[in-house]
Motif scaffolding. Structure first.
Motif, PDB file in Angstrom:
ATOM      1  N   UNK A 195      22.479 -57.986 -19.147  1.00 22.42           N
ATOM      2  CA  UNK A 195      21.699 -58.278 -20.356  1.00 22.42           C
ATOM      3  C   UNK A 195      22.497 -57.925 -21.600  1.00 22.42           C
ATOM      4  N   UNK A 196      23.292 -56.853 -21.520  1.00 20.95           N
ATOM      5  CA  UNK A 196      24.070 -56.427 -22.681  1.00 20.95           C
ATOM      6  C   UNK A 196      25.258 -57.340 -22.966  1.00 20.95           C
ATOM      7  N   UNK A 197      25.548 -58.267 -22.067  1.00 11.82           N
ATOM      8  CA  UNK A 197      26.557 -59.280 -22.358  1.00 11.82           C
ATOM      9  C   UNK A 197      26.050 -60.261 -23.411  1.00 11.82           C
ATOM     10  N   UNK A 198      24.715 -60.384 -23.513  1.00  8.60           N
ATOM     11  CA  UNK A 198      24.124 -61.355 -24.432  1.00  8.60           C
ATOM     12  C   UNK A 198      23.398 -60.715 -25.605  1.00  8.60           C
ATOM     13  N   UNK A 199      22.907 -59.487 -25.439  1.00 10.36           N
ATOM     14  CA  UNK A 199      22.111 -58.832 -26.477  1.00 10.36           C
ATOM     15  C   UNK A 199      22.799 -57.552 -26.938  1.00 10.36           C
ATOM     16  N   UNK A 200      22.532 -57.134 -28.167  1.00 13.92           N
ATOM     17  CA  UNK A 200      23.063 -55.855 -28.638  1.00 13.92           C
ATOM     18  C   UNK A 200      22.391 -54.717 -27.874  1.00 13.92           C
ATOM     19  N   UNK A 201      23.104 -53.604 -27.747  1.00 11.07           N
ATOM     20  CA  UNK A 201      22.608 -52.490 -26.946  1.00 11.07           C
ATOM     21  C   UNK A 201      21.288 -51.940 -27.476  1.00 11.07           C
ATOM     22  N   UNK A 202      21.116 -51.903 -28.793  1.00 12.31           N
ATOM     23  CA  UNK A 202      19.882 -51.392 -29.372  1.00 12.31           C
ATOM     24  C   UNK A 202      18.678 -52.241 -29.014  1.00 12.31           C
ATOM     25  N   UNK A 203      18.869 -53.564 -28.988  1.00 11.57           N
ATOM     26  CA  UNK A 203      17.768 -54.456 -28.633  1.00 11.57           C
ATOM     27  C   UNK A 203      17.385 -54.278 -27.170  1.00 11.57           C
ATOM     28  N   UNK A 204      18.382 -54.153 -26.292  1.00  6.65           N
ATOM     29  CA  UNK A 204      18.084 -53.942 -24.874  1.00  6.65           C
ATOM     30  C   UNK A 204      17.319 -52.629 -24.696  1.00  6.65           C
ATOM     31  N   UNK A 205      17.742 -51.600 -25.423  1.00  2.00           N
ATOM     32  CA  UNK A 205      17.059 -50.308 -25.336  1.00  2.00           C
ATOM     33  C   UNK A 205      15.616 -50.413 -25.797  1.00  2.00           C
ATOM     34  N   UNK A 206      15.393 -51.120 -26.893  1.00  5.62           N
ATOM     35  CA  UNK A 206      14.031 -51.266 -27.402  1.00  5.62           C
ATOM     36  C   UNK A 206      13.198 -52.117 -26.466  1.00  5.62           C
TER      37      UNK A 206
END
Length: 295
Positions: A89-100
């Motif tokens: 998922x972090x290949x496509x989204x920023x880490x903060x968004x994945x965390x949220x």
């Protein structure tokens, strides 16, 4: 057990701070090394550290026959599926968004807790969850606009959702009576060993022979994720689940993304606009409303 109890408060703060930083470290782990091998390395090291911890505590690596299905389910859901989905998922989204996005784990946690453990779900929880989902949706709109390639972000969202569901299965499994009947650390260590064995097989099948990144930061990242982000935090978090319940323990998911999004802003150039500010605010307010209503 009340939040003011040091046995709850101290682990809660420590887990939130550590996990808030791991999302950015994961981002660095998916550079030249396939995600499958980075995950395998992380948990190979974590298994060694867990065995050392058991030896220091004088505990045996053993569970009852009834605990074997619990070990397998936690190993597969927490240490295999969850992390494979998160890393990709972090290949496509920023880490903060994945965390949220991952903070929404309290929704499947509560649904599964209602279905498996017969815990009540209130209308306030439903309303708060709806507000949080609206907030995360606004943040994803920003991601779509910033990425330029809609398909990549869509896949990232799907993978983040699957990661959340997988972790939730592990959370609820850990909260069952059958899991409570097992010695905690040996059960967790065996689950991690099972998950690591599966991860190595997956890496060999998908990516062939081991691939390594010689950068010192990669090695330090493996060490941080494997020891601090796994061996330190998972026992603390699963202990919180036992003390607070799966639903209330999900408060960690509210605190963790705050640090993750700050780090994403500093190191990934996450852009704050009216949409992202409103989205983050709605997400955090919704999560707090939902969790308070569920108590």
């Amino acid at each position: 057990m009340p939040f003011s109890d040091p046995r709850v408060f101290a682990p809660f703060i420590l887990v939130a701070l550590i996990w808030g930083s791991t999302w950015l470290v994961i981002k660095d782990q998916i550079s030249d090394v396939p995600p499958s091998w980075s995950i395998a390395y992380r948990f190979m090291l974590a298994c060694v550290a867990m065995l050392v911890l058991l030896a220091v505590r004088g505990e045996k690596l053993r569970v009852s026959r009834a605990g074997i299905p619990v070990v397998i389910l936690i190993g597969l859901s927490q240490f295999v599926l969850n992390f494979h989905f998160v890393y990709r998922a972090e290949l496509a989204l920023t880490s903060g968004i994945v965390a949220l996005f991952f903070a929404l784990i309290m929704i499947p946690n509560s649904i599964f807790a209602w279905f498996v453990l017969r815990e009540r779900v209130s209308w306030g929880f439903v309303a708060g969850s709806a507000v949080a989902i609206v907030g995360v949706s606004l943040l994803l709109v920003h991601e779509y606009r910033a990425a330029g390639v809609r398909e990549g972000v869509t896949l990232g969202v799907v993978l983040a959702a699957l990661a959340t569901m997988s972790a939730s299965v592990a959370n609820i499994t850990q909260a069952t009576d059958r899991a409570h009947a097992q010695p905690f650390l040996p059960m967790l260590a065996l689950a991690m060993i099972v998950g690591t064995a599966i991860n190595v097989v997956i890496a060999l099948v998908l990516d062939g022979p081991p691939v390594w990144d010689p950068r010192p930061t990669y090695l330090m990242g493996i060490a941080y994720l494997g020891i601090v982000g796994s061996v330190v935090t998972f026992p603390l978090y699963f202990t919180l689940i036992r003390h607070m319940g799966a639903g209330r323990a999900a408060y960690v998911g509210v605190a963790t993304p705050i640090l993750a999004m700050l780090l994403s802003t500093m190191f990934e150039g996450f852009g704050w606009t009216i949409i992202t500010v409103c989205g983050a605010a709605l997400a955090f307010v919704g999560l707090i409303i939902a969790l308070k209503a569920r108590r």
